[in-house]
Design a protein around this motif. Structure first.
Motif, PDB file in Angstrom:
ATOM      1  N   GLU B  59       0.850  -1.192   0.000  1.00 47.71           N
ATOM      2  CA  GLU B  59       0.000   0.000   0.000  1.00 47.71           C
ATOM      3  C   GLU B  59       0.891   1.249   0.000  1.00 47.71           C
ATOM      4  N   GLN B  60       0.296   2.304  -0.461  1.00 46.64           N
ATOM      5  CA  GLN B  60       1.040   3.560  -0.540  1.00 46.64           C
ATOM      6  C   GLN B  60       1.544   3.964   0.832  1.00 46.64           C
ATOM      7  N   GLY B  61       2.804   4.345   0.880  1.00 48.09           N
ATOM      8  CA  GLY B  61       3.389   4.799   2.132  1.00 48.09           C
ATOM      9  C   GLY B  61       4.045   3.707   2.945  1.00 48.09           C
ATOM     10  N   VAL B  62       3.915   2.467   2.545  1.00 52.49           N
ATOM     11  CA  VAL B  62       4.553   1.358   3.259  1.00 52.49           C
ATOM     12  C   VAL B  62       5.881   1.037   2.577  1.00 52.49           C
ATOM     13  N   GLU B  63       6.950   1.046   3.360  1.00 49.86           N
ATOM     14  CA  GLU B  63       8.280   0.825   2.789  1.00 49.86           C
ATOM     15  C   GLU B  63       8.523  -0.661   2.537  1.00 49.86           C
ATOM     16  N   LYS B  64       8.658  -1.036   1.301  1.00 53.81           N
ATOM     17  CA  LYS B  64       8.829  -2.448   0.976  1.00 53.81           C
ATOM     18  C   LYS B  64      10.190  -2.986   1.420  1.00 53.81           C
ATOM     19  N   ASP B  65      11.177  -2.124   1.510  1.00 51.18           N
ATOM     20  CA  ASP B  65      12.484  -2.580   1.979  1.00 51.18           C
ATOM     21  C   ASP B  65      12.521  -2.714   3.498  1.00 51.18           C
ATOM     22  N   LYS B  66      11.587  -2.084   4.144  1.00 51.36           N
ATOM     23  CA  LYS B  66      11.489  -2.132   5.599  1.00 51.36           C
ATOM     24  C   LYS B  66      10.679  -3.350   6.049  1.00 51.36           C
ATOM     25  N   PHE B  67       9.622  -3.591   5.329  1.00 50.47           N
ATOM     26  CA  PHE B  67       8.706  -4.681   5.664  1.00 50.47           C
ATOM     27  C   PHE B  67       8.745  -5.699   4.519  1.00 50.47           C
ATOM     28  N   THR B  75       0.404 -22.028   2.290  1.00 52.38           N
ATOM     29  CA  THR B  75      -0.043 -21.980   3.676  1.00 52.38           C
ATOM     30  C   THR B  75       0.823 -21.088   4.560  1.00 52.38           C
ATOM     31  N   LEU B  76       1.807 -20.427   3.984  1.00 54.45           N
ATOM     32  CA  LEU B  76       2.724 -19.646   4.813  1.00 54.45           C
ATOM     33  C   LEU B  76       3.116 -18.335   4.150  1.00 54.45           C
ATOM     34  N   SER B  77       2.955 -17.259   4.898  1.00 53.89           N
ATOM     35  CA  SER B  77       3.480 -15.959   4.512  1.00 53.89           C
ATOM     36  C   SER B  77       4.267 -15.418   5.688  1.00 53.89           C
ATOM     37  N   THR B  78       5.365 -14.739   5.407  1.00 52.23           N
ATOM     38  CA  THR B  78       6.170 -14.165   6.482  1.00 52.23           C
ATOM     39  C   THR B  78       6.349 -12.675   6.265  1.00 52.23           C
ATOM     40  N   LEU B  79       6.364 -11.957   7.356  1.00 50.93           N
ATOM     41  CA  LEU B  79       6.639 -10.520   7.365  1.00 50.93           C
ATOM     42  C   LEU B  79       7.895 -10.311   8.191  1.00 50.93           C
ATOM     43  N   THR B  80       8.906  -9.724   7.585  1.00 48.86           N
ATOM     44  CA  THR B  80      10.134  -9.417   8.307  1.00 48.86           C
ATOM     45  C   THR B  80      10.273  -7.913   8.438  1.00 48.86           C
ATOM     46  N   VAL B  81      10.333  -7.465   9.668  1.00 48.92           N
ATOM     47  CA  VAL B  81      10.568  -6.051   9.940  1.00 48.92           C
ATOM     48  C   VAL B  81      12.075  -5.878  10.059  1.00 48.92           C
ATOM     49  N   THR B  82      12.667  -5.228   9.109  1.00 46.78           N
ATOM     50  CA  THR B  82      14.125  -5.104   9.079  1.00 46.78           C
ATOM     51  C   THR B  82      14.577  -3.850   9.825  1.00 46.78           C
ATOM     52  N   SER B  83      15.702  -3.977  10.496  1.00 45.42           N
ATOM     53  CA  SER B  83      16.274  -2.859  11.241  1.00 45.42           C
ATOM     54  C   SER B  83      15.179  -2.116  12.008  1.00 45.42           C
ATOM     55  N   ALA B  84      14.550  -2.858  12.894  1.00 41.11           N
ATOM     56  CA  ALA B  84      13.384  -2.320  13.606  1.00 41.11           C
ATOM     57  C   ALA B  84      13.762  -1.139  14.504  1.00 41.11           C
ATOM     58  N   HIS B  85      12.848  -0.201  14.596  1.00 42.18           N
ATOM     59  CA  HIS B  85      13.003   0.947  15.479  1.00 42.18           C
ATOM     60  C   HIS B  85      11.752   1.093  16.342  1.00 42.18           C
ATOM     61  N   PRO B  86      11.845   1.846  17.423  1.00 39.49           N
ATOM     62  CA  PRO B  86      10.693   1.965  18.323  1.00 39.49           C
ATOM     63  C   PRO B  86       9.394   2.353  17.625  1.00 39.49           C
ATOM     64  N   GLU B  87       9.476   3.140  16.572  1.00 43.26           N
ATOM     65  CA  GLU B  87       8.241   3.540  15.872  1.00 43.26           C
ATOM     66  C   GLU B  87       7.591   2.392  15.107  1.00 43.26           C
ATOM     67  N   ASP B  88       8.313   1.276  14.979  1.00 39.76           N
ATOM     68  CA  ASP B  88       7.729   0.089  14.342  1.00 39.76           C
ATOM     69  C   ASP B  88       6.925  -0.738  15.332  1.00 39.76           C
ATOM     70  N   SER B  89       6.993  -0.376  16.601  1.00 38.35           N
ATOM     71  CA  SER B  89       6.226  -1.100  17.615  1.00 38.35           C
ATOM     72  C   SER B  89       4.745  -0.976  17.289  1.00 38.35           C
ATOM     73  N   SER B  90       4.086  -2.115  17.239  1.00 32.73           N
ATOM     74  CA  SER B  90       2.684  -2.120  16.818  1.00 32.73           C
ATOM     75  C   SER B  90       2.124  -3.528  16.959  1.00 32.73           C
TER      76      SER B  90
END
Lengths: 110, 119
Positions: B59-67, B75-90
């Protein structure tokens, strides 16, 4: 664009009171309509759904009728319980991922 | 039927590290999975649509290199939050569509969510 508007909360009711949470949508075509419930600290659970005009979805005493003429899908329950305290999300889906309303927090007090 | 699981249910990590979240459809095949993010007391925000065997649609505004999203099997999808920062807390929630015909067209089944806290 497509959107869902639901009444803003929080809503606080006494046990056994009547509940209505309004939901209207703006969408092209004939979307399916859903109500999801989220209890504290948990994910979303499907509460009920309707796939075509005049369908009534019902579950656990909750009901909602798909009204195409008013583009609405209001959630109702005749007698709420403390255990119904949660956040309720109205949503619709056409050929796209679910579009959610902002959620309405319901608190039921004994 | 139509159960979706997520793992882990919660994770705490240090700033700068990467975190992987798994989403599995347990009793059905899901060619399409969705990743949502939810901030406290707010609605769900769609981050991306994950399609088996192809690149995710962000979606617009979502960083593909970040997520980073990978959907390697039905049956499997994975989401990797790379170089996580406090603002990624959610609270991150995945969902999946059951295209077997058992479910209502376009119905999505949701996982229980993963709470990420980045220190």
């Amino acid at each position: 664009g497509d959107s869902v508007t639901q009444m803003e909360g929080p809503v606080t009711l006494s046990e056994e009171a009547f509940l209505t949470i309004n939901c209207t949508y703006t969408a092209t075509g004939y979307p399916s309509l859903f109500w999801y419930v989220q209890y504290p600290g948990e994910g979303l659970q499907l509460l009920l759904k309707a796939t075509k005009a005049d369908d009534k979805g019902s579950n656990k005493g909750f009901e909602a009728t798909y009204r195409k003429e008013t583009t609405s899908f209001h959630l109702e329950k005749g007698s709420v319980q403390v255990s119904d305290s949660a956040v309720y999300f109205c949503a619709y889906s056409g050929n796209t991922p679910l579009v959610f309303g902002k959620g309405t927090r319901l608190s039921v007090i004994a | 039927g139509a159960v979706v699981s997520q793992h882990p249910s919660w994770v705490i990590c240090k700033s700068g590290t990467s975190v992987k979240i798994e989403c599995r459809s347990l009793d059905f095949q899901a060619t399409t999975m969705f990743w949502y993010r939810q901030f406290p007391k707010q609605s769900l925000m769609l981050m991306a649509t994950s399609n088996e065997g192809s690149k995710a649609t962000y979606e617009q505004g979502v960083e593909k290199d970040k997520f980073l999203i990978n959907h390697a099997s039905l049956t499997l999808s994975t989401l990797t939050v790379t170089s996580a920062h406090p603002e990624d807390s959610s609270f991150y929630i995945c969902s999946a569509r059951d295209l077997s015909g058992r479910a209502t067209y376009n119905e999505q089944f949701f996982g229980p969510g993963t709470r990420l806290t980045v220190l």
